[in-house]
Design an enzyme around this catalytic site. Sequence first.
Site, mmCIF file in Angstrom:
data_model
loop_
_atom_site.group_PDB
_atom_site.id
_atom_site.type_symbol
_atom_site.label_atom_id
_atom_site.label_comp_id
_atom_site.label_asym_id
_atom_site.label_seq_id
_atom_site.Cartn_x
_atom_site.Cartn_y
_atom_site.Cartn_z
ATOM 1 N N GLU A 177 0.855 -1.195 0.000
ATOM 2 C CA GLU A 177 0.000 0.000 0.000
ATOM 3 C C GLU A 177 0.883 1.233 0.000
ATOM 4 O O GLU A 177 0.591 2.215 -0.664
ATOM 5 C CB GLU A 177 -0.891 0.043 1.250
ATOM 6 C CG GLU A 177 -1.743 1.318 1.278
ATOM 7 C CD GLU A 177 -2.607 1.473 2.508
ATOM 8 O OE1 GLU A 177 -2.302 0.843 3.527
ATOM 9 O OE2 GLU A 177 -3.584 2.231 2.430
ATOM 10 N N HIS A 209 1.157 0.550 -4.616
ATOM 11 C CA HIS A 209 -0.294 0.722 -4.730
ATOM 12 C C HIS A 209 -0.683 2.170 -5.021
ATOM 13 O O HIS A 209 -1.444 2.444 -5.951
ATOM 14 C CB HIS A 209 -0.983 0.253 -3.436
ATOM 15 C CG HIS A 209 -2.412 0.688 -3.327
ATOM 16 N ND1 HIS A 209 -2.800 1.790 -2.599
ATOM 17 C CD2 HIS A 209 -3.535 0.191 -3.881
ATOM 18 C CE1 HIS A 209 -4.109 1.934 -2.704
ATOM 19 N NE2 HIS A 209 -4.583 0.975 -3.475
ATOM 20 N N HIS A 224 -2.394 3.659 -8.531
ATOM 21 C CA HIS A 224 -3.651 4.415 -8.638
ATOM 22 C C HIS A 224 -3.449 5.674 -9.471
ATOM 23 O O HIS A 224 -4.255 6.008 -10.335
ATOM 24 C CB HIS A 224 -4.155 4.816 -7.238
ATOM 25 C CG HIS A 224 -5.131 3.845 -6.647
ATOM 26 N ND1 HIS A 224 -6.488 3.945 -6.800
ATOM 27 C CD2 HIS A 224 -4.931 2.735 -5.894
ATOM 28 C CE1 HIS A 224 -7.094 2.947 -6.158
ATOM 29 N NE2 HIS A 224 -6.165 2.194 -5.597
ATOM 30 N N HIS A 250 -6.493 -4.142 -8.333
ATOM 31 C CA HIS A 250 -6.490 -4.798 -7.028
ATOM 32 C C HIS A 250 -6.339 -6.312 -7.148
ATOM 33 O O HIS A 250 -5.818 -6.954 -6.243
ATOM 34 C CB HIS A 250 -7.674 -4.341 -6.179
ATOM 35 C CG HIS A 250 -7.317 -3.103 -5.397
ATOM 36 N ND1 HIS A 250 -6.608 -3.169 -4.220
ATOM 37 C CD2 HIS A 250 -7.466 -1.791 -5.674
ATOM 38 C CE1 HIS A 250 -6.368 -1.937 -3.794
ATOM 39 N NE2 HIS A 250 -6.876 -1.077 -4.661
HETATM 40 CU CU1 CUO Z 1 -8.836 1.029 -1.596
HETATM 41 CU CU2 CUO Z 1 -6.623 0.847 -3.959
HETATM 42 O O1 CUO Z 1 -6.902 0.807 -1.969
HETATM 43 O O2 CUO Z 1 -8.325 1.613 -3.423
#
Ligand code: CUO
Length: 642
Positions: free
Chosen positions: A323, A338, A342, A378
Amino acid sequence: DVAHQQQAINRLLYKVTSHIQTGFTDLREAAETWNPRDHTDRSTDGGAAIKHLMDELDENRLLEQHHWFSLFNDRQREEALLLVDVLLHSADFEAFKNNAAYFRERVNEGEFVYALYVAVTHSELTPHVVLPPLYEVTPHLFTNSEVIDKAYAAKMTQTPGNFKMEFTGSKKNREQRVAYFGEDVGLNSHHVHWHMDFPFWWDGAKIDRKGELFFWAHHQLTARYDAERLSNFLPAVDELYWDHPIRDGFAPHTTYKYGGEFPARPDNKEFEDVVGVARIRDLKELESRIHDAIAHGYIINADGTKTDINNEHGIDILGDIIESSTYTTNAAYYGALHNQAHRVLGAQSDPKRKFNMPPGVMEHFETATRDPAFFRLHKYMDNIFKEHKDSLPPYTTEDLLYSNVKITGVEVTELSTFFEDFEFDLSNALDSTENVNEVSVKTHISRLNHKPFSLNIHAQAEHDDKVTVRVYISPKHDENHITLDIDENRWGAILLDTFWTEVHAGDNEIKRKSSESSVAIPDRVSFPQLIHDADEAVANDGDDLPQKESRSCGHPQRLLLPKGREQGMDFWLDVIITSGDDGVQDDLTVNDHGSTHSYCGIHGQKYPDKRPMGFPFDRPIPDLRVFMVQNHHGQVVKIFHH
Ligand code: CUO
């Protein structure tokens, strides 16, 4: 008191892009006359934050108002977190409220809403405040441009309206069949609140198993999405590959309040480096470092030491690294896979920043799940987590057996789903303007729900004991109706409930209703209702609020079951009973400590289930016989869609 607090928070959020309403005298006054610098001890964290934020404000360095805000933008996040600090360090609620009113009129509205939500979530001053549903506070991020346009027109022509919100896309787009899931306002609300309860930037009191919870909450989203796809005759979602085109494009039909339309992405877009964010080859490098860590069974910390991850705590460490939360011990080496992914995905429409496009839906937790690529991204991370879990030894009979209990049968009432209309209020989308009267503007959308159901678990016990009960479902077949064996479908197991209860020597019936599930929350109280109830309670001086404290984090109760199919769709229903010692508190049989702990933990306390999240389906199952212990019961059930 609680009613005054609730009223103040409602009023701070009401028409948040307009000035504070004239009638809200105390807030108006605070915005004009309160001086945050006078109410702080500068030697404290809060004092430092106030000084910093005020200096930025005086120097005109803060993001302007009427501009989009993204938490992934480092500078914008820094500003929002200064305000979070100021609010969290306010001496009492009066100071909290006055600080909020002062900065509401001066900082960017997106930063303000984010900071206020996070502060109310984490502040010790506001444990009883119910946060209004974000879809009624910032409706732009939850509904379609078409609906927003109609709402503006309604106000212009002074004609009230209730507009139908359609799912994006057309029948030509197969992905549209599951848009009811990714675009569900309750699901988006759960997701954004999950990230507010467990912010990646969090540097306050240690949050228990935060990295593991990041894995688990998103693993469950992925498993649930796949079950919805199978319900709609679509294959499970495939992960994203940096070297392959992003097969499915996405046109969000969503607009910023300020900053134009969210950018769209055509089909088969090849990944490109994003200026100022990341190069694709750097992301691949980060990925391979993480694969190496899993293969070696340890990570390398910034100081050169190694931490073993080849055990049940490894997932927590990996979650932090992937994350990239503040808990990662080597951000320089493992990066921010992560968060950068995004941003990179969100900017593929304008990777060179040539067209000055605002951030894509992937760059906001409010909007991310609308894009089918969210679930592919994800799934990509979920597969990395799976690689780690698959490297651990399978559970043995000893790990699984709880010899005190034998489950002799489970009765389940009908499992069925249906679509219904849901309505919410759009007035906060429109500014209040002098001389233009308010008109009622609403939207309605079709959403999935299910008939309430219940389980009746028959269990024989040798002696009285507290027990832990876990209930899962997992699709029995793949999209071609080929039966999946247990080691194939266990990774798709969906947790329906975890709870603690007591058994007594002899025969027991353990009854549990779907409405009691610890993964789900009921419908949120609407913003207009919250306003009405708080105003009434304040007017009646001290009347109790009808709403008791409630968490916003939690899967929508309506979406507890996947859609299933008209003729019925087969799922394995697994019930596993283990010792009550798996609970971290002694009173879990009578006190759920905030109810929605299974995906969201217990606020400020340890995660209630000591076992790894996903137990016992989180590890490989090479031999089904080991798994068939007497305290585990599996049977096939059907979910019907009417
Ligand atoms: Cu909740 Cu990628 O962690 O959206």
